[in-house]
Design an enzyme around this catalytic site. Structure first.
Site, PDB file in Angstrom:
ATOM      1  N   ASP A  90      42.626  39.546  42.195  1.00 45.70           N
ATOM      2  CA  ASP A  90      43.996  39.073  42.025  1.00 45.70           C
ATOM      3  C   ASP A  90      44.884  39.851  42.998  1.00 45.70           C
ATOM      4  O   ASP A  90      44.678  41.062  43.200  1.00 45.70           O
ATOM      5  CB  ASP A  90      44.496  39.352  40.598  1.00 45.70           C
ATOM      6  CG  ASP A  90      43.901  38.410  39.569  1.00 45.70           C
ATOM      7  OD1 ASP A  90      42.909  37.723  39.883  1.00 45.70           O
ATOM      8  OD2 ASP A  90      44.421  38.381  38.436  1.00 45.70           O
ATOM      9  N   HIS A 147      35.708  41.440  42.402  1.00 47.40           N
ATOM     10  CA  HIS A 147      34.553  40.591  42.106  1.00 47.40           C
ATOM     11  C   HIS A 147      33.867  40.135  43.389  1.00 47.40           C
ATOM     12  O   HIS A 147      34.397  40.274  44.488  1.00 47.40           O
ATOM     13  CB  HIS A 147      35.002  39.370  41.300  1.00 47.40           C
ATOM     14  CG  HIS A 147      35.533  39.705  39.939  1.00 47.40           C
ATOM     15  ND1 HIS A 147      34.903  39.318  38.775  1.00 47.40           N
ATOM     16  CD2 HIS A 147      36.646  40.385  39.560  1.00 47.40           C
ATOM     17  CE1 HIS A 147      35.611  39.752  37.730  1.00 47.40           C
ATOM     18  NE2 HIS A 147      36.676  40.399  38.191  1.00 47.40           N
ATOM     19  N   SER A 249      45.687  48.793  45.110  1.00 48.63           N
ATOM     20  CA  SER A 249      45.010  49.092  46.364  1.00 48.63           C
ATOM     21  C   SER A 249      44.735  47.804  47.116  1.00 48.63           C
ATOM     22  O   SER A 249      45.436  46.815  46.943  1.00 48.63           O
ATOM     23  CB  SER A 249      43.731  49.883  46.122  1.00 48.63           C
ATOM     24  OG  SER A 249      43.334  50.518  47.319  1.00 48.63           O
TER      25      SER A 249
END
Length: 282
Positions: A90, A147, A249
């Site tokens: 995201d 992911h 980050s």
């Protein structure tokens, strides 16, 4: 001018000390104080806890537990096409495109090299020269697990020590070579799309970087480059969790030349989510 001022402040901040202090605080079980911290943070960044597996802030024992929270199983549908590559996190697409020989675009007017990003690893540089890259920035408000963009078999992982500059839009526009100067973890995978790398970039107050197959990679921060090699024992599926950051980050995803074509609707500055289509096989 404001962004330049923010960048100047970054040079003056005791970034390592702030990160150590916050990391220590974030892993402490402080009872009601932890709950207040989470409530305040959630309100400040307008975090939607209804999609989290644990939506009651009182059930989180530490701030780190909250920050690395897992989502409900159906919260991030994964694009099912066998030819697609999906978003690894995201966040915001801060840059994407073609690697021009050895150069990646950091921000308007700022480039950095594959050599510096990949710690001068000759094989990896060869794999991704003239390839494709996508940079996803995770702000404090985002879900902070990253992911797999496609099915892959892990071949190598390298921890590269470095600085802890903020990787916000303001600093990436003003501080040259920031992703190659910051602490990072480089993960090289073999995939049906060819070689693929995910670079997990540390930043100010990122208390830790964790991966699913080795656990905590940093801290400790002892200033030593570390390398792991694998013989096929770590296989991850598209959309499967790779690990997590503790605070905001960046994830940089690399593919080889002529392997993928980015989705035609993708634009710099897009807000994206795990599992959305990033690109497809050429």
């Amino acid at each position: 001018m404001l962004n330049q001022l923010k960048a100047m402040i970054q040079y003056l901040l005791p970034k390592q000390m702030l990160t150590v202090i916050f990391g220590w605080l974030a892993k402490k079980q402080l009872g009601i104080v932890t709950t207040w911290m989470i409530q305040g943070f959630s309100k400040l960044y307008k975090i939607d806890l209804s999609e989290a597996q644990i939506s009651n802030v009182k059930e989180y024992k530490t701030f780190n537990d909250f920050f690395a929270r897992e989502l409900k199983q159906d919260a991030r549908p994964i694009d099912a096409s066998t030819n697609s590559v999906v978003m690894p996190a995201d966040g915001v697409i801060s840059q994407f495109g073609t690697i021009q020989d050895n150069l990646l675009l950091q921000a308007k007017g700022h480039f950095y090299t594959l050599d510096s990003l990949l710690a001068c690893h000759p094989d990896m540089i060869k794999f991704f020269k003239n390839g494709a890259f996508a940079t996803t920035y995770l702000s404090p408000k985002n879900y902070h697990r990253f992911h797999m963009p496609c099915d892959g078999t892990l071949r190598e992982m390298i921890y590269v020590p470095g600085s802890l500059f903020s990787v916000s839009k303001a600093t990436t526009e003003c501080i040259a070579n920031i992703f190659a100067r910051n602490e990072r973890v480089i993960c090289l995978f073999e995939t049906d799309f060819g070689p693929m790398a995910q670079i997990l970039v540390g930043a100010t107050i990122v208390g830790s970087i964790e991966v699913a197959w080795e656990g905590l990679i940093t801290p400790p921060r002892d200033g030593i480059m570390k390398r792991w090699t694998y013989s096929g024992e770590v296989k991850l599926s598209k959309g499967e969790g790779m690990g997590c950051f503790k605070l905001g980050s960046t994830v940089i995803t690399l593919f080889a030349s002529n392997a993928i074509e980015f989705d035609s609707h993708l634009k710099i500055g897009d807000q994206v989510r795990v599992g959305q289509k990033l690109a497809e096989r050429i």
